[in-house]
Write a protein that holds these residues in place. Structure first.
Motif, PDB file in Angstrom:
ATOM      1  N   ASN A   1      11.557  67.190  41.758  1.00  0.00           N
ATOM      2  CA  ASN A   1      11.147  67.518  40.391  1.00  0.00           C
ATOM      3  C   ASN A   1      12.345  67.463  39.455  1.00  0.00           C
ATOM      4  O   ASN A   1      12.270  66.881  38.374  1.00  0.00           O
ATOM      5  CB  ASN A   1      10.498  68.899  40.360  1.00  0.00           C
TER       6      ASN A   1
ATOM      7  N   LEU B   1      13.443  63.790  38.842  1.00  0.00           N
ATOM      8  CA  LEU B   1      12.487  62.899  38.194  1.00  0.00           C
ATOM      9  C   LEU B   1      12.016  63.362  36.822  1.00  0.00           C
ATOM     10  O   LEU B   1      11.360  62.603  36.107  1.00  0.00           O
ATOM     11  CB  LEU B   1      11.264  62.708  39.099  1.00  0.00           C
ATOM     12  N   ILE B   2      12.343  64.597  36.422  1.00  0.00           N
ATOM     13  CA  ILE B   2      11.747  65.149  35.203  1.00  0.00           C
ATOM     14  C   ILE B   2      12.161  64.379  33.954  1.00  0.00           C
ATOM     15  O   ILE B   2      11.348  64.184  33.045  1.00  0.00           O
ATOM     16  CB  ILE B   2      12.056  66.657  35.057  1.00  0.00           C
TER      17      ILE B   2
ATOM     18  N   THR C   1       5.758  65.424  36.545  1.00  0.00           N
ATOM     19  CA  THR C   1       6.497  66.102  37.621  1.00  0.00           C
ATOM     20  C   THR C   1       5.976  67.515  37.862  1.00  0.00           C
ATOM     21  O   THR C   1       6.040  68.008  38.982  1.00  0.00           O
ATOM     22  CB  THR C   1       8.006  66.150  37.323  1.00  0.00           C
TER      23      THR C   1
END
Length: 165
Positions: free
Chosen positions: A101, A104-105, A113
């Motif tokens: 998370n 990738l946020i 996410t």
């Protein structure tokens, strides 16, 4: 009723001191805040005073209860087998979901996410209903995104959905 010597849990004094220390700092830090606008009924320092005062009070009450001999008891209502060790596999998978998370946020955004975080966490903890978990995660993450962005004015990364949300 036990008639043996009374034992004092000294670790509770440490926790009480920590609560008093944190509460005192929160009150001090709140006192350094500037006043808001004159038409505001609640000034910016009000909440830190309430939270800090509650922490101070709880610390003092814990110290008094400890001095009286009160001791914490193990949770009897928990459905946890305390004789078992820590499940390192589950903890590792939860850490992996959280790290994914965090990585990738910025690219995918919170709406995506957040849904993946919710669905991944529920999967690691035993749920196998992917569609339902993704739907709940999407509703929660989009709702919190709008709550922060529109309601509080705090920007949260929209990622690839920038312009769509």
């Amino acid at each position: 009723m036990t008639t043996g010597p009374r034992t004092v849990d000294k670790a509770q004094y440490g926790l009480a001191a920590f609560l008093v220390l944190v509460g005192g700092y929160v009150v001090y830090d709140g006192s350094t805040l500037e006043n808001g606008f004159n038409d505001q009924h609640v000034q910016p320092w009000a909440l830190p005073f309430v939270v800090g005062g509650a922490l101070l009070l709880l610390g003092v009450l814990l110290a008094i209860a400890t001095a009286r001999g009160d001791r914490p008891e193990a949770e009897e209502g928990e459905d946890v087998d305390l004789t078992q060790g820590t499940d390192l596999r589950t903890i590792g998978l939860l850490v992996a979901v959280l790290l994914a998370n965090m990585l990738l946020i910025d690219f995918l955004g919170w709406a995506i996410t957040g849904a993946l975080l919710f669905a991944g966490t529920t999967y690691v903890l035993g749920s196998r209903t992917w569609v339902r978990n993704l739907a709940i995660g999407a509703a929660l993450s989009v709702g919190t995104w709008y709550g922060f962005y529109v309601g509080l004015g705090l920007p949260i990364p929209a990622g690839i959905l920038d312009g769509v949300l």
